[in-house]
Design a protein around this motif. Structure first.
Motif, PDB file in Angstrom:
ATOM      1  N   LEU A 110      75.513  -7.350 -62.021  1.00 27.91           N
ATOM      2  CA  LEU A 110      75.444  -7.016 -63.322  1.00 27.91           C
ATOM      3  C   LEU A 110      73.989  -7.735 -63.735  1.00 27.91           C
ATOM      4  N   GLY A 111      73.647  -8.612 -63.362  1.00 32.20           N
ATOM      5  CA  GLY A 111      72.398  -9.168 -63.867  1.00 32.20           C
ATOM      6  C   GLY A 111      71.241  -8.220 -63.637  1.00 32.20           C
ATOM      7  N   GLU A 112      71.310  -7.747 -62.210  1.00 33.65           N
ATOM      8  CA  GLU A 112      70.360  -6.685 -62.112  1.00 33.65           C
ATOM      9  C   GLU A 112      70.430  -5.440 -62.981  1.00 33.65           C
ATOM     10  N   ARG A 113      71.543  -4.802 -62.949  1.00 31.16           N
ATOM     11  CA  ARG A 113      71.662  -3.868 -64.295  1.00 31.16           C
ATOM     12  C   ARG A 113      70.891  -4.044 -65.207  1.00 31.16           C
ATOM     13  N   MET A 114      71.395  -5.228 -65.841  1.00 29.55           N
ATOM     14  CA  MET A 114      70.861  -5.705 -67.307  1.00 29.55           C
ATOM     15  C   MET A 114      69.411  -5.641 -67.233  1.00 29.55           C
ATOM     16  N   ALA A 115      69.005  -6.214 -66.241  1.00 31.64           N
ATOM     17  CA  ALA A 115      67.524  -6.438 -66.008  1.00 31.64           C
ATOM     18  C   ALA A 115      66.589  -5.193 -66.219  1.00 31.64           C
ATOM     19  N   VAL A 116      67.125  -4.108 -65.354  1.00 34.05           N
ATOM     20  CA  VAL A 116      66.701  -2.860 -65.129  1.00 34.05           C
ATOM     21  C   VAL A 116      66.561  -2.165 -66.362  1.00 34.05           C
ATOM     22  N   GLU A 117      67.818  -2.106 -67.014  1.00 36.37           N
ATOM     23  CA  GLU A 117      67.942  -1.349 -68.474  1.00 36.37           C
ATOM     24  C   GLU A 117      67.052  -2.004 -69.407  1.00 36.37           C
ATOM     25  N   ALA A 118      67.241  -3.327 -69.476  1.00 34.84           N
ATOM     26  CA  ALA A 118      66.141  -4.043 -70.445  1.00 34.84           C
ATOM     27  C   ALA A 118      64.718  -3.560 -69.974  1.00 34.84           C
ATOM     28  N   ALA A 119      64.372  -3.410 -68.940  1.00 38.64           N
ATOM     29  CA  ALA A 119      62.984  -3.294 -68.349  1.00 38.64           C
ATOM     30  C   ALA A 119      62.439  -1.520 -68.805  1.00 38.64           C
ATOM     31  N   MET A 120      63.711  -0.829 -68.381  1.00 44.17           N
ATOM     32  CA  MET A 120      63.108   0.656 -68.612  1.00 44.17           C
ATOM     33  C   MET A 120      63.065   0.734 -70.098  1.00 44.17           C
ATOM     34  N   ALA A 121      63.814   0.068 -71.025  1.00 43.06           N
ATOM     35  CA  ALA A 121      63.470   0.241 -72.631  1.00 43.06           C
ATOM     36  C   ALA A 121      62.366  -0.237 -72.644  1.00 43.06           C
ATOM     37  N   LEU A 122      61.985  -1.351 -72.442  1.00 40.68           N
ATOM     38  CA  LEU A 122      60.537  -1.919 -72.559  1.00 40.68           C
ATOM     39  C   LEU A 122      59.362  -1.202 -71.984  1.00 40.68           C
ATOM     40  N   VAL A 123      59.811  -0.458 -71.109  1.00 41.57           N
ATOM     41  CA  VAL A 123      58.428   0.607 -70.637  1.00 41.57           C
ATOM     42  C   VAL A 123      58.449   1.637 -71.804  1.00 41.57           C
ATOM     43  N   ASP A 124      59.400   2.169 -72.326  1.00 44.81           N
ATOM     44  CA  ASP A 124      59.240   3.080 -73.513  1.00 44.81           C
ATOM     45  C   ASP A 124      58.389   2.517 -74.754  1.00 44.81           C
ATOM     46  N   VAL A 125      59.001   1.314 -74.840  1.00 46.09           N
ATOM     47  CA  VAL A 125      58.253   0.553 -76.108  1.00 46.09           C
ATOM     48  C   VAL A 125      56.726   0.533 -75.784  1.00 46.09           C
ATOM     49  N   ILE A 126      56.397  -0.060 -74.636  1.00 43.75           N
ATOM     50  CA  ILE A 126      54.835  -0.493 -74.133  1.00 43.75           C
ATOM     51  C   ILE A 126      54.160   0.862 -74.097  1.00 43.75           C
ATOM     52  N   ARG A 127      54.835   1.947 -73.348  1.00 40.06           N
ATOM     53  CA  ARG A 127      53.725   3.186 -73.363  1.00 40.06           C
ATOM     54  C   ARG A 127      53.743   4.051 -74.582  1.00 40.06           C
ATOM     55  N   SER A 128      54.722   3.655 -75.462  1.00 45.16           N
ATOM     56  CA  SER A 128      54.479   4.336 -76.781  1.00 45.16           C
ATOM     57  C   SER A 128      53.486   3.417 -77.846  1.00 45.16           C
ATOM     58  N   GLY A 129      52.770   2.344 -77.301  1.00 46.41           N
ATOM     59  CA  GLY A 129      52.154   1.490 -77.932  1.00 46.41           C
ATOM     60  C   GLY A 129      52.914   0.791 -79.123  1.00 46.41           C
ATOM     61  N   GLU A 130      54.063   0.634 -79.112  1.00 49.58           N
ATOM     62  CA  GLU A 130      54.803   0.135 -80.188  1.00 49.58           C
ATOM     63  C   GLU A 130      55.299  -1.454 -79.990  1.00 49.58           C
ATOM     64  N   LEU A 131      54.409  -1.971 -79.097  1.00 52.84           N
ATOM     65  CA  LEU A 131      54.936  -3.586 -78.861  1.00 52.84           C
ATOM     66  C   LEU A 131      55.017  -4.542 -80.112  1.00 52.84           C
ATOM     67  N   GLU A 132      54.709  -4.074 -81.339  1.00 53.49           N
ATOM     68  CA  GLU A 132      54.691  -4.902 -82.540  1.00 53.49           C
ATOM     69  C   GLU A 132      56.184  -4.628 -82.800  1.00 53.49           C
ATOM     70  N   ARG A 133      56.884  -3.713 -82.597  1.00 48.13           N
ATOM     71  CA  ARG A 133      58.230  -3.904 -83.219  1.00 48.13           C
ATOM     72  C   ARG A 133      59.088  -4.723 -82.411  1.00 48.13           C
ATOM     73  N   LEU A 134      58.602  -5.508 -81.344  1.00 47.64           N
ATOM     74  CA  LEU A 134      59.227  -6.785 -80.710  1.00 47.64           C
ATOM     75  C   LEU A 134      58.982  -7.829 -81.537  1.00 47.64           C
ATOM     76  N   ALA A 135      60.007  -8.504 -82.323  1.00 47.11           N
ATOM     77  CA  ALA A 135      59.657  -9.457 -83.138  1.00 47.11           C
ATOM     78  C   ALA A 135      60.624 -10.758 -83.310  1.00 47.11           C
ATOM     79  N   VAL A 136      60.240 -11.641 -83.856  1.00 47.05           N
ATOM     80  CA  VAL A 136      61.150 -13.023 -83.829  1.00 47.05           C
ATOM     81  C   VAL A 136      61.470 -12.946 -85.540  1.00 47.05           C
ATOM     82  N   CYS A 137      62.748 -13.313 -85.652  1.00 47.37           N
ATOM     83  CA  CYS A 137      63.179 -13.410 -87.173  1.00 47.37           C
ATOM     84  C   CYS A 137      62.362 -14.442 -87.890  1.00 47.37           C
ATOM     85  N   ALA A 138      62.097 -13.855 -89.049  1.00 49.90           N
ATOM     86  CA  ALA A 138      61.070 -14.454 -89.936  1.00 49.90           C
ATOM     87  C   ALA A 138      61.646 -15.623 -90.541  1.00 49.90           C
TER      88      ALA A 138
END
Ligand SMILES: [Zn+2]
Ligand SMILES: [Zn+2]
Length: 178
Positions: A110-138
């Protein structure tokens, strides 16, 4: 929609996983992990033991650090996760979900499947240049992370009621000045 549907679902489940660290009761037992897995509709193999829970908690710490990391560090971590878990993207269609990517086998931990799912989603965020969408609650008393999927990148608070809490606080502050 900012990203593909499966990416947005993965980002939401990754945020939920990271934020269990700040809940009064969040993944402190295998039962709580079972509830999380059910809520986020994870399929695939499970062991339901302490080792599985520990692996998920290690991943949670790693993802939390990644969320706040500088770009270069985040990219290196994403690549490492994909490599460590031998990710192999494949298009699949199952249950009510149309074509989407699975990059792990159902019999991987499970831990590996969760890791890869998160990583694959972050791949999309990074290659779309949308990193500022990752944020911490204000909100000042909240450490939750969030993914801002609003059109105009205007989201500031997490889902844990912080929007209402901050609005109420601002209202009280205005009232006390009158
Ligand atoms: Zn699937
Ligand atoms: Zn919050």
């Amino acid at each position: 929609m900012i990203f593909a549907h499966d990416t947005e679902v993965s980002l939401a489940s990754t945020v939920a996983l990271i934020n269990t660290a700040h809940e009064p009761v969040g993944l402190t037992s295998t039962e709580e992990l079972d509830a999380f897995v059910t809520e986020w509709r994870w399929t695939g193999s499970r062991t339901h033991d302490e080792a599985e829970l520990k692996q998920v908690l290690r991943l949670r710490r790693r993802l939390q650090a990644m969320w706040l990391a500088p770009e270069e560090t985040l990219v290196a971590e994403v690549n490492r996760l994909l490599q460590d878990c031998r990710a192999l993207p494949q298009l699949v269609r199952h249950d009510e979900w149309d074509w989407h990517l699975h990059a792990t086998r159902d019999d991987q931990p499970l831990g590996e499947r969760m890791a890869v799912e998160a990583a694959m989603a972050l791949v999309d965020v990074i290659r779309s240049g949308e990193l500022e969408r990752l944020a911490v609650c204000a909100a000042d008393d909240c450490d939750n992370v969030l993914i801002d999927l609003s059109r105009n990148r205007s989201r500031r608070y997490c889902d844990a009621g912080c929007t209402n809490r901050m609005a109420a606080q601002a209202y009280r502050a205005r009232r006390s000045k009158v």
